[in-house]
Enzyme design. Sequence first.
Site, short mmCIF file in Angstrom:
data_model
loop_
_atom_site.label_atom_id
_atom_site.label_comp_id
_atom_site.label_asym_id
_atom_site.label_seq_id
_atom_site.Cartn_x
_atom_site.Cartn_y
_atom_site.Cartn_z
N LYS A 186 0.71 -1.20 0.12
CA LYS A 186 -0.10 0.18 0.26
C LYS A 186 0.72 1.67 0.12
O LYS A 186 1.62 1.04 0.10
CB LYS A 186 -1.17 0.04 1.53
CG LYS A 186 -2.12 -1.29 1.08
CD LYS A 186 -3.29 -0.98 2.31
CE LYS A 186 -3.91 -1.80 1.43
NZ LYS A 186 -5.22 -1.98 2.14
N ARG A 201 -3.19 -10.18 4.44
CA ARG A 201 -4.03 -9.90 3.39
C ARG A 201 -1.98 -9.80 2.51
O ARG A 201 -2.38 -8.93 2.66
CB ARG A 201 -4.48 -9.64 2.98
CG ARG A 201 -5.37 -9.94 1.32
CD ARG A 201 -6.72 -8.80 1.55
NE ARG A 201 -6.93 -8.64 0.50
CZ ARG A 201 -6.68 -7.79 -0.20
NH1 ARG A 201 -6.38 -7.23 -0.13
NH2 ARG A 201 -7.49 -8.04 -2.07
#
Length: 316
Positions: A227, A267
């Site tokens: 991210k 994840r």
Amino acid sequence: MTGPSARPAPLPTRLHRLDRTLVMGVVNVTPDSFSDGGRWFTPGAAVAHGLELVAHGADLLDVGGESTRPGARRVAVDDELARVLPVIEQLVAHGATVSIDTTRAVVARAAVERGASIINDVSGGLADDAMYGVVAQTGAVYVAMHWRGHADVMDDLDDYDDVVTDVRRELAARVAALRAAGVRDEQVVLDPGLGFAKAGSSNWPLLARLPELVADGFPVLVGASRKRFLGHLLAGPDGEPAPPLARDGATAAVSALAAAAGAWCVRVHEVAGSADAVRVAAAWRGVQSPHGPVAEHDDDDELPVDEDARTGGSTR
């Protein structure tokens, strides 16, 4: 497995008994995901990639047909269904434990009918009023993520007094709504929503204070993989953020720290590093990881998420 009351298979018994954090591998069946858009867009490529992730140590596979990257536009529901359902059917047929990454109730129901065990909803149910009914009717494990708006507006919603307190309060509201809809606590997993309405520094307190979220009594999923906030952390001398594929080392570091803090699952896009990381964390915490598969059993009534994990007693 068909019909509105179809129930997914529970998570395999071996996953209940793993004394470590689970690793969820990402299978993006999209042309525009921020980290790997288009690489596995065809069903065959997506299935092959999912099986490769399992071979690298993924316990679960999260199949998604709509990008939630910042600024992404929504896809038509028929397109989303066409992307994910063939992939889910084939991965389940190969023995994988599958999660459907969707904000749409109709997609969630169809995925569960084809064998998905988990509904991973980045909107926490706020994007579709019918979602909680599907969760209650199917009995699927449900990941409720902290969310404030769709990808095209979420960066404008990064406004918190205290991000950890605010996220916990807003997730508690999701739990209350789930209970009112008939969803059992044993089905619920919470996700603090790293990167969603959290463009930069708001993410770090959520990770540093992760034990506070774990202490709220529900399994916690952490999705930091590749991210933006990691890209900014790893920026070069010119200030340019590190590209997504250069963030896997930092992702694995977050996986180790999240696992040590009691996360139920991480994840990730690149599985091998995080699969090692969660085992290191388990050893660090003094928990002996299993050395082989645990025998399955046929208890169809077993809850999808075990009681110890719900109460924070085990990171599985």
